[in-house]
Write an enzyme that holds these catalytic residues in place. Structure first.
Site, PDB file in Angstrom:
ATOM      1  N   HIS A 176     -17.553   6.795  -8.535  1.00 32.09           N
ATOM      2  CA  HIS A 176     -17.517   5.263  -9.039  1.00 32.09           C
ATOM      3  C   HIS A 176     -17.402   5.053 -10.597  1.00 32.09           C
ATOM      4  CE1 HIS A 176     -21.520   6.746  -6.527  1.00 32.09           C
ATOM      5  NE2 HIS A 176     -20.461   5.746  -5.023  1.00 32.09           N
ATOM      6  N   GLU A 233       0.856  -1.307   0.062  1.00 28.98           N
ATOM      7  CA  GLU A 233       0.469  -0.034   0.458  1.00 28.98           C
ATOM      8  C   GLU A 233       0.997   0.989   0.216  1.00 28.98           C
ATOM      9  OE1 GLU A 233      -2.541   3.292   0.556  1.00 28.98           O
ATOM     10  OE2 GLU A 233      -3.475   0.897  -0.277  1.00 28.98           O
TER      11      GLU A 233
END
Length: 538
Positions: free
Chosen positions: A470, A32
Site C-alpha cells: 500500500h 500499458e
C-alpha cells in the site's frame, strides 16, 4: 496523436480511460507495459498466487535489507491490464472520513469526505444493495464471501466478545467493528479495474489501448510535457504525443521512477544515476509510507479450514475442479475472509489498526521464495498500523530503464509506529484468546509465545511479517512549492503533466488502497475535463 496519454492501465488508469473517453470528441490513448488479462488465473480470486513468480506478469521490486536478519523482500506490482487490481487480495474498504478531510486540512481543497463519499456510491455495485453509504448499479462489484468457512463466523464472534461490533458491511461504520471482508469479487470471479471500467468501453472509437509497451522517458517542449518515448514488445523505440496532457498512473514506485528517469527528481539522485537534471525536486521518490503487517499464526486442534484443500498439488487440483463447477470454495474467496478495525489503545478517538484473518496458514518464507500453504490446519491474522508515520524512499540507480530501483521501506522508523505496533500485537493475541475461536487453537506457531517485549514484537514483524503493498506519498500533493503536485494533481514546474495514482497521497488512507484510488481517479477525471471547479485553498 491523442488528447490525453494515460501511462499505466492499473486501478487509476482504467478509471481515467473510461471516464475521459466518455466525451466522443476526446481522444484517449492508454499505454500499458504488461499484456492482456486473458489468462484465467487473473479471474480466479486466489489464482493470483500462481502468477506472482512470473516477471512477465508481475513487476518485482527488491527492497534494501532491513530487520534483525538484514533481509530484504520483493514488492510485486501487476504487469497487466488492471495493474495490481488484477493480482491483489481484493479486500475492499474505503478509509475513514478523517483521512480525506485531513487532505483538505493539509492544503488540498476538493478532496474531503463530502466529495469522495458520493463517488464511492457512484462507482459501487454492492451486493448488499444501496444505502446512505453504499452504492448499487455502478461498474465496480463489491460483495461479501459467498460461502464462508464456519471458522470465519467463529472469528467474528470472538471479535464481538472482545467488544467489537459485528457488521454485515464493515464499510458502513467507522467504529471498532468486525465482519466478513467485502471484496471486489462477483459470482466467484475477480473484478479488476480492467474488468469493471475498461472492458465495457474498449470498443469506443476514441479510445486506444496499447499493451506490451514500456514507457521509458517523458518528452518535453521547453517546460511542457508533450509525449513519451517507449519500447514496444518487439524492442523497437516508439513515441506518442499528447495534445492536451500526459497523465502518469504508474503507482508509488513506477511514477517517481519515470519522473526521475526523465530528469525530474532530487539532483543528487539523478546525477548519481547519470541522468541530466531538468527539475531539482527533492520530494520525488521521498515521503513514502507503507503498511508493515504484523503476523500471528496458530495451529488448529482439528482438521478444519482451508489448509486441507490447498496444501498439496492434488488437493489444489480437486479444489480447482470444484471451483470450476460452482465458483465457490477457498479459490473464490479474497486473500483474507474476515476483517476488523480496532483501537490499539482504548483512549483513541478512532480505530488506528486493521486486522485481516483467514482460516488457513502459510509456511514461513523469504523474499523470492514461493508461498506454500501448510499441511497441518491453521489460522492466520495480519494487522496493520493504519496510519504509519515512518517514511521510506524510492530512487533510480541508473539511466538504464531496466536497472533496479533503490527501494528503502524504512519500516517502524518512528516511535509512534513502533509503539502502536507493539500495542496492536497484544490486541491481536487478546482477540484470539476469546471464545469461540480460542477453543479451536492448539498453540501459537508464529512468532511464538516467547515473543513478549516491544522490541521482540517489532523484530518479529520485520523478520516474519509482510508488506501491505500500500505504498503512498512518493509524489505527494500539497500547497507548498516543494510538493510534487498541487491539489489538482498537476506536476509543479511542468505544464500538461499530471499524476493520478497513490503516489499523490501525502498521508495514508486507513485501509486498503484499491478502492480509494479508483474513487480519486474518478474525481481526477472531473478535474481534468473541467466538470467540477476546484475550490480555492483556505
Amino acid at each position: 496523436m491523442a488528447d490525453y496519454l494515460i501511462i499505466g492501465a492499473g486501478s487509476a488508469g482504467c478509471v481515467l480511460a473510461a471516464r475521459l473517453s466518455e466525451d466522443p470528441h476526446v481522444r484517449v490513448l492508454l499505454i500499458e507495459a504488461g499484456g492482456s488479462d486473458r489468462n484465467p488465473l487473473y479471474h480466479v480470486p486466489k489464482g493470483f498466487g500462481k502468477l506472482f513468480d512470473d516477471p512477465g506478469k508481475v513487476w518485482h521490486y527488491p527492497t534494501l535489507p532491513f530487520g534483525p536478519d538484514g533481509q530484504g523482500e520483493i514488492w510485486p506490482r501487476g504487469r497487466v491490464l488492471g495493474g495490481s487490481s488484477s493480482i491483489n487480495g481484493m479486500v475492499y474498504n474505503r478509509g475513514q472520513r478523517a483521512d480525506y478531510d485531513e487532505l483538505v486540512r493539509l492544503g488540498n481543497p476538493g478532496w474531503g469526505w463530502d466529495t469522495i463519499l458520493p463517488i464511492f456510491r457512484a462507482i459501487e455495485d454492492n451486493a448488499l444493495g444501496p444505502s446512505e453509504t453504499r452504492g448499487a448499479g455502478g461498474p465496480l462489484h463489491v460483495s461479501p464471501p459467498r460461502d464462508p468457512d464456519p471458522l470465519c463466523e467463529e472469528m467474528i464472534a470472538a471479535g464481538t466478545a472482545l467488544g467489537l461490533t459485528a457488521m454485515r458491511d464493515v464499510n458502513e461504520s467507522e467504529g471498532e467493528r468486525v465482519g466478513h471482508a467485502m471484496a471486489t469479487i462477483k459470482d466467484g470471479r475477480r473484478v479488476s479495474a480492467a474488468r469493471a471500467f475498461l472492458r465495457p468501453v474498449r470498443d469506443r472509437p476514441n479510445l486506444t489501448v496499447v499493451t506490451g509497451t514500456l514507457v521509458t522517458e517523458l518528452l518535453f517542449d521547453g517546460d511542457t510535457a508533450v509525449g513519451v518515448r517507449a519500447r514496444n514488445a518487439g524492442g523497437g523505440v516508439v513515441e506518442y504525443r499528447a495534445d492536451r496532457e500526459v497523465i502518469l498512473c504508474l503507482g508509488s514506485l513506477g511514477t517517481p521512477k519515470l519522473l526521475q528517469s526523465s530528469g525530474i527528481g532530487p539532483s543528487e539522485v539523478l546525477r548519481a544515476a547519470g541522468v541530466g537534471v531538468r527539475l531539482d525536486r527533492a520530494a520525488v521518490g521521498s515521503r513514502m509510507r507503507e503498511h508493515r503487517c504484523l503476523a500471528l499464526k496458530f495451529r488448529l486442534n482439528e482438521d478444519l479450514g482451508y489448509n486441507r484443500s490447498l496444501s498439496t498439488p492434488a488437493r489444489q487440483g480437486a479444489t480447482a475442479l470444484k471451483y470450476l463447477l460452482n465458483r465457490k470454495g477457498p479459490l473464490a474467496a479474497p486473500a483474507y475472509d474476515v476483517i476488523a478495525f480496532l483501537k490499539s489503545r482504548p483512549d483513541l478517538d478512532r480505530p488506528d489498526a486493521q486486522l485481516l484473518m483467514g482460516p488457513w496458514s502459510v509456511a514461513t518464507y523469504k523474499a523470492g521464495e514461493t508461498v506454500t500453504v501448510e499441511r497441518p490446519p491453521g489460522v492466520s491474522v495480519v494487522a496493520e498500523v493504519l496510519r504509519p508515520t515512518s517514511e521510506g524512499s524510492v530512487a533510480i540507480t541508473s539511466a538504464d530503464p531496466g536497472a533496479p530501483l533503490r527501494v528503502d521501506p524504512n519500516y517502524f522508523d518512528t516511535d509512534h509506529d513502533r509503539q502502536v505496533a507493539a500495542d496492536l500485537f497484544r490486541r491481536m493475541r487478546e482477540f484470539f484468546a476469546q471464545e469461540p475461536i480460542a477453543s479451536r487453537l492448539a498453540h501459537e506457531t508464529f512468532p511464538g509465545t516467547g515473543v513478549r517485549s516491544d522490541e521482540e514484537i517489532i523484530d518479529a514483524a520485520l523478520g516474519g511479517g509482510y508488506c501491505g503493498y500500500h505504498a503512498i506519498g512518493t509524489c505527494a500533493m500539497g500547497p507548498d512549492e516543494n510538493d510534487v503536485v498541487d491539489s489538482q494533481l498537476r506536476v509543479r514546474g511542468v505544464d500538461n503533466l499530471r499524476i493520478v495514482d497513490c503516489s499523490v497521497l501525502p498521508v495514508m488512507v486507513s485501509g486498503n488502497l484499491n478502492g480509494p484510488i479508483m474513487a480519486m481517479a474518478w474525481h481526477a477525471a472531473d478535474l481534468i475535463l473541467g466538470r467540477v471547479s476546484p475550490p480555492a485553498a483556505a
